[in-house]
Design a protein around this motif. Structure first.
Motif, PDB file in Angstrom:
ATOM      1  N   VAL A 144       0.877  -1.089   0.162  1.00 40.20           N
ATOM      2  CA  VAL A 144       0.058   0.289   0.068  1.00 40.20           C
ATOM      3  C   VAL A 144       0.677   0.900   0.137  1.00 40.20           C
ATOM      4  O   VAL A 144       0.716   2.821  -0.850  1.00 40.20           O
ATOM      5  N   SER A 145       1.965   1.394   1.393  1.00 40.14           N
ATOM      6  CA  SER A 145       2.578   2.286   0.934  1.00 40.14           C
ATOM      7  C   SER A 145       3.106   2.599  -0.565  1.00 40.14           C
ATOM      8  O   SER A 145       3.138   3.992  -0.862  1.00 40.14           O
ATOM      9  N   LEU A 154       0.926   4.212  -2.904  1.00 42.13           N
ATOM     10  CA  LEU A 154       0.579   5.444  -2.318  1.00 42.13           C
ATOM     11  C   LEU A 154       1.808   6.718  -2.548  1.00 42.13           C
ATOM     12  O   LEU A 154       1.668   7.919  -2.733  1.00 42.13           O
ATOM     13  N   PHE A 188      -5.690   5.286  -2.683  1.00 44.07           N
ATOM     14  CA  PHE A 188      -5.734   4.784  -1.809  1.00 44.07           C
ATOM     15  C   PHE A 188      -6.790   3.562  -1.717  1.00 44.07           C
ATOM     16  O   PHE A 188      -7.729   3.007  -1.142  1.00 44.07           O
ATOM     17  N   TRP A 229       0.895   5.302   6.424  1.00 40.47           N
ATOM     18  CA  TRP A 229       0.651   5.349   5.715  1.00 40.47           C
ATOM     19  C   TRP A 229       0.245   6.735   5.933  1.00 40.47           C
ATOM     20  O   TRP A 229       0.165   7.854   5.555  1.00 40.47           O
TER      21      TRP A 229
END
Length: 191
Positions: A63-64, A67, A82, A128
């Motif tokens: 996810v990072s 992002l 996101f 996050w």
């Protein structure tokens, strides 16, 4: 091609996002990845907690990376990415999968000094928030307000993913997405 260790971590992250940590034994985590049970303890001698912590970090890093890439275009683009990740996760799994980081955070009771899995979950949420906060600051938001808005985004999205799974309906995520996008687009530069 991922190594055996990487396959076990990826499989663990997937099973935790579907069944939670409490609902998954080390044997289940190994079987879900297609790895022999014995190799799990070879790679993760500390057992379930070590594997869960690595699975949480793996999911968090995925996810990072998204992002980081999308936030280059600004906080609104990062927010949409996101939200899009979690929307896709929920829909592609027919409401059977959520976020492994949240699953660990809500299921794993913090002990003295914290468990490795809960520590990893805290690190991921902090990462996050940091990425979102930095993008909001670059877009003109004040430091403290950017941090608060970043926390609101992470908390709202994580909670809404759980709601979608419980209700078997994507509408809560879509509703929160609309509100967060409005908040980011109208306030980010004026916070």
């Amino acid at each position: 091609m991922p190594s055996s260790r990487e396959r076990i971590i990826m499989g663990a992250a997937d099973l935790i996002r579907r069944r939670g940590l409490a609902g998954s034994t080390v044997r289940d985590l190994a079987a879900h990845s297609g790895a022999p049970f014995g190799s799990t303890y070879h790679y993760f001698p500390e057992g379930k907690q070590q594997l869960a912590a690595e699975a949480v970090r793996f999911a968090g890093d995925l996810v990072s990376r998204v992002l980081e890439r999308e936030l280059r275009a600004g906080p609104a683009a990062g927010l949409r990415a996101f939200l899009g990740l979690w929307r896709q996760t929920v829909l592609d799994s027919d409401f059977n999968a959520g976020c492994p980081v949240l699953a660990v955070a809500v299921e794993e009771p913090p002990g003295e000094g914290g468990s490795p899995a809960i520590t990893a979950a805290a690190e991921v949420f902090t990462a996050w928030e940091g990425l979102l906060s930095a993008a909001l600051r670059e877009d003109g938001a004040g430091g403290e307000d950017a941090a608060r808005l970043a926390t609101l985004i992470v908390a709202a999205v994580e909670g809404t993913v759980a709601m979608c799974r419980a209700k078997r309906d994507i509408r809560p995520l879509d509703d929160v997405a609309a509100q967060l996008e409005l908040l980011v687009s109208t306030r980010a530069g004026r916070l």
